[in-house]
Write a protein that holds these residues in place. Structure first.
Motif, mmCIF file in Angstrom:
data_model
loop_
_atom_site.group_PDB
_atom_site.id
_atom_site.type_symbol
_atom_site.label_atom_id
_atom_site.label_comp_id
_atom_site.label_asym_id
_atom_site.label_seq_id
_atom_site.Cartn_x
_atom_site.Cartn_y
_atom_site.Cartn_z
ATOM 1 N N LYS A 75 0.787 -1.229 0.000
ATOM 2 C CA LYS A 75 0.000 0.000 0.000
ATOM 3 C C LYS A 75 0.819 1.278 0.000
ATOM 4 O O LYS A 75 0.325 2.317 -0.431
ATOM 5 C CB LYS A 75 -0.953 0.004 1.220
ATOM 6 C CG LYS A 75 -1.917 -1.158 1.244
ATOM 7 C CD LYS A 75 -2.715 -1.241 -0.048
ATOM 8 C CE LYS A 75 -3.654 -2.438 -0.061
ATOM 9 N NZ LYS A 75 -4.300 -2.625 -1.384
ATOM 10 N N LEU A 76 2.035 1.235 0.493
ATOM 11 C CA LEU A 76 2.882 2.427 0.489
ATOM 12 C C LEU A 76 3.916 2.393 -0.624
ATOM 13 O O LEU A 76 4.139 3.387 -1.313
ATOM 14 C CB LEU A 76 3.582 2.592 1.839
ATOM 15 C CG LEU A 76 2.761 3.240 2.954
ATOM 16 C CD1 LEU A 76 3.627 3.483 4.173
ATOM 17 C CD2 LEU A 76 2.130 4.548 2.501
ATOM 18 N N GLN A 77 4.582 1.233 -0.792
ATOM 19 C CA GLN A 77 5.591 1.123 -1.837
ATOM 20 C C GLN A 77 5.018 0.668 -3.170
ATOM 21 O O GLN A 77 5.726 0.687 -4.177
ATOM 22 C CB GLN A 77 6.703 0.158 -1.408
ATOM 23 C CG GLN A 77 7.722 0.774 -0.463
ATOM 24 C CD GLN A 77 7.167 1.050 0.916
ATOM 25 O OE1 GLN A 77 6.465 0.207 1.481
ATOM 26 N NE2 GLN A 77 7.483 2.201 1.466
ATOM 27 N N GLY A 78 3.775 0.228 -3.203
ATOM 28 C CA GLY A 78 3.137 -0.148 -4.455
ATOM 29 C C GLY A 78 3.626 -1.452 -5.037
ATOM 30 O O GLY A 78 3.547 -1.651 -6.249
ATOM 31 N N LEU A 79 4.118 -2.386 -4.205
ATOM 32 C CA LEU A 79 4.601 -3.667 -4.713
ATOM 33 C C LEU A 79 3.440 -4.642 -4.884
ATOM 34 O O LEU A 79 2.544 -4.697 -4.043
ATOM 35 C CB LEU A 79 5.633 -4.273 -3.751
ATOM 36 C CG LEU A 79 6.936 -3.491 -3.560
ATOM 37 C CD1 LEU A 79 7.834 -4.220 -2.577
ATOM 38 C CD2 LEU A 79 7.650 -3.297 -4.881
ATOM 39 N N PRO A 80 3.442 -5.429 -5.940
ATOM 40 C CA PRO A 80 2.409 -6.466 -6.073
ATOM 41 C C PRO A 80 2.550 -7.523 -4.981
ATOM 42 O O PRO A 80 3.578 -7.619 -4.300
ATOM 43 C CB PRO A 80 2.672 -7.057 -7.464
ATOM 44 C CG PRO A 80 3.495 -6.042 -8.178
ATOM 45 C CD PRO A 80 4.302 -5.341 -7.131
ATOM 46 N N ILE A 107 -9.154 2.410 2.734
ATOM 47 C CA ILE A 107 -9.001 2.432 4.200
ATOM 48 C C ILE A 107 -7.531 2.507 4.581
ATOM 49 O O ILE A 107 -7.110 3.364 5.384
ATOM 50 C CB ILE A 107 -9.672 1.196 4.813
ATOM 51 C CG1 ILE A 107 -11.191 1.257 4.616
ATOM 52 C CG2 ILE A 107 -9.334 1.075 6.297
ATOM 53 C CD1 ILE A 107 -11.908 -0.007 5.047
ATOM 54 N N LEU A 108 -6.724 1.621 4.036
ATOM 55 C CA LEU A 108 -5.325 1.557 4.452
ATOM 56 C C LEU A 108 -4.531 2.755 3.949
ATOM 57 O O LEU A 108 -3.629 3.241 4.654
ATOM 58 C CB LEU A 108 -4.707 0.254 3.951
ATOM 59 C CG LEU A 108 -5.288 -1.011 4.592
ATOM 60 C CD1 LEU A 108 -4.698 -2.259 3.962
ATOM 61 C CD2 LEU A 108 -5.037 -1.009 6.097
ATOM 62 N N THR A 109 -4.843 3.258 2.758
ATOM 63 C CA THR A 109 -4.167 4.468 2.296
ATOM 64 C C THR A 109 -4.470 5.638 3.220
ATOM 65 O O THR A 109 -3.578 6.432 3.556
ATOM 66 C CB THR A 109 -4.592 4.802 0.863
ATOM 67 O OG1 THR A 109 -4.245 3.724 0.002
ATOM 68 C CG2 THR A 109 -3.913 6.064 0.377
#
Length: 530
Positions: free
Chosen positions: A187-192, A443-445
């Motif tokens: 959610k922060l680094q955008g990794l799959p 929610i998490l963002t």
């Protein structure tokens, strides 16, 4: 008379004159043809050049990262890296760790490597090495299962480090710190999910499937939902808010991700539309604070809010128009861009205490008069007409930041920075293109970005949340409405400048209402859209 008209000499002269005129017309036609052919050749070259530029721009837009080529190289480029000597700048090094987990004595060399002579010990110098432990830590909880002697109810114990009461088939679980690391990577680094699982396996030896990370993210989002709703209420109570939206696909259907950003919190939600109903479901239709946005007309339906249209969006639009317009047509967007830049420079001069508040407002009036003179003209180019029409609508909301300096931002960059992160995450699957995944993403963002804004440890917040038996309200939700001065850190330069600006405004023009609740009073619509 008839014989006179048949005079052959006269007729020859007339035919000679006609022939001369025909030859002159032919010469003029040949010259015009040559001119048109030369213009046609120039236009073909221009079309070819523009087609190449268009193809290059389209290729650059399709790339996932920055363009591989930055264009034509400089003939004498500067050498990379920092410059030696006094031009190097400030030297930085890693700080000495406060805690040492392991002390390792280094053996003394037996002899000199150069001459094989004996060595005498002079001193011992410390060297520190910060390392990570590549190991999966396994805990076993021996849970007592009890039975009540009075009612016969089954009761089992729970340790504070547990995240679930499940036993039996679900007795082997992933710990909260591993789950939190997976959430942050996604959610922060955008990794799959696959990349996050690979990092957990390679870095810590923890085997976790993609679906396992996905389900763990869903569980974390369900526990954080209480905080998410509280952040929405805090956004409605805020006195200043930045708002923006961007497209999002959910189950192959177009949806819109809305973001409201204040000095302390970030609230995101993915909704099915881009209208006022969706915006009002977040902020409330009666929102009466400062609202900073990109000029989308839906925002002006917040009739009680005081508006500021983003200056940076207009400057970017003027810059893009001037690049493709003719020199005559580019005069209008360049003039508007220069006017807005003067407004930003005027704001900076006031915050640097180079001009007084009265001087600021006097200069603001002159800028508005210049803009009015530009908008009174009629423009032939369709792009200029559209820009002029947009500016006539935005005219009351362009210079709010100059009438309330230090209280209102001139740009919507606060929300744009949040959108940049989300656009990067949007490219990956991440489970956020389903209904449940989109809700978990919002929610998490919201929770993670809010924790970052408040300099809170997002990792520890999620770990404590996962260990809580019931969903709880995290301590990142403001308890009451905060003014921009109160929401900034007390020791920051921005807070000191904000307090100085507010005191100057209050002392100099105490009879001029500045707060949104006063601006929205009956009969006073200086910055509101009512």
């Amino acid at each position: 008379m008839f014989l006179k008209s048949l005079n052959p000499i006269r007729r020859v002269k007339e035919l000679a004159q006609e022939l001369r005129r025909a030859l002159e017309q032919r010469d003029r036609a040949l010259q015009e043809k040559q001119r048109l052919e030369s213009e046609n050749a120039l236009l073909r070259e221009e079309i070819e050049r523009l087609q190449k530029e268009l193809e290059g721009a389209q290729r650059a837009a399709r790339r996932q990262a920055a363009p591989f080529s930055r264009g034509q190289r400089k003939s004498h480029p500067k050498s990379p890296g920092r410059k030696p000597g006094a031009r190097y700048g400030t030297h930085h090094c890693r700080p000495v760790p406060e805690c040492v987990d392991e002390e390792i004595p280094v053996p003394v060399p037996k002899q000199c490597p150069a001459c094989a002579g004996l060595l005498t010990l002079e001193r011992i110098e410390p060297q520190y090495q910060e390392e990570i432990v590549r190991r999966t830590w396994v805990r076993r909880f021996d849970i007592p299962i009890c039975r009540c002697t009075q009612c016969g109810k089954r009761v089992q114990g729970r340790h504070p480090l547990q995240t679930s009461d499940a036993i039996g088939a679900a007795a082997v679980q992933v710990g909260p710190e591993a789950v939190t690391l997976g959430v942050l990577m996604n959610k922060l680094q955008g990794l799959p999910h696959a990349d996050a699982a690979a990092i957990l396996k390679q870095g810590f030896g923890l085997i976790l499937s993609r679906s396992g990370i996905c389900r763990a993210i869903q569980r974390t989002a369900r526990k954080a939902e209480t905080t998410w709703h509280a952040l929405r209420e805090a956004a409605r109570r805020s006195e200043l808010a930045h708002m923006d939206e961007t497209g999002w696909k959910v189950e192959a259907q177009l949806r819109w991700l809305w973001a409201v950003v204040t000095d302390q919190i970030t609230f995101c939600e993915i909704l099915p539309g881009r209208g006022f109903a969706q915006a009002a479901s977040i902020l409330g239709a009666e929102y009466a604070g400062w609202l900073i946005h990109d000029g989308w007309r839906v925002y002006y339906k917040f009739l009680k809010a005081a508006h500021q249209s983003c200056v940076e969006h207009l400057m970017r639009r003027c810059r893009d128009m001037a690049e493709v317009a003719t020199p005559a047509a580019a005069h209008f967007p360049l003039a508007v861009k220069e006017l807005l830049q003067q407004g930003l420079s005027l704001r900076d001069r006031y915050l640097e205490q180079k001009i007084s508040l009265h001087g600021l407002w006097t200069a603001t009036g002159r800028l508005e008069a210049k803009l009015d003179r530009l908008l009174e003209r009629r423009y032939r180019e369709p792009a200029n007409r559209r820009l002029a029409k947009h500016l006539r609508h935005e005219r009351p909301y362009l210079f709010t930041f100059l009438y309330c300096p230090g209280l209102v931002d001139a740009t919507n960059n606060l929300a744009e920075r949040v959108m940049r992160l989300l656009v990067v995450i949007r490219k990956n699957w991440g489970g956020n293109r389903t209904q449940n995944g989109a809700r978990a993403q919002a929610i998490l963002t919201s929770v993670l970005r809010t924790a970052q804004q408040q300099d809170k440890d997002a990792f520890q917040l999620l770990v404590d949340l996962l260990r809580s038996p019931q969903p709880k309200l995290l301590d990142i939700v403001p308890l009451g409405p905060l003014t921009p001065a109160e929401s900034a850190p007390a020791d920051s330069a921005a807070a000191r400048m904000l307090v100085m600006t507010t005191s100057q405004v209050t002392d100099t023009c105490a009879d001029i209402p500045l707060l949104p609740d006063l601006l929205s009073a009956p009969g006073n619509h200086i910055f509101s859209s009512a």
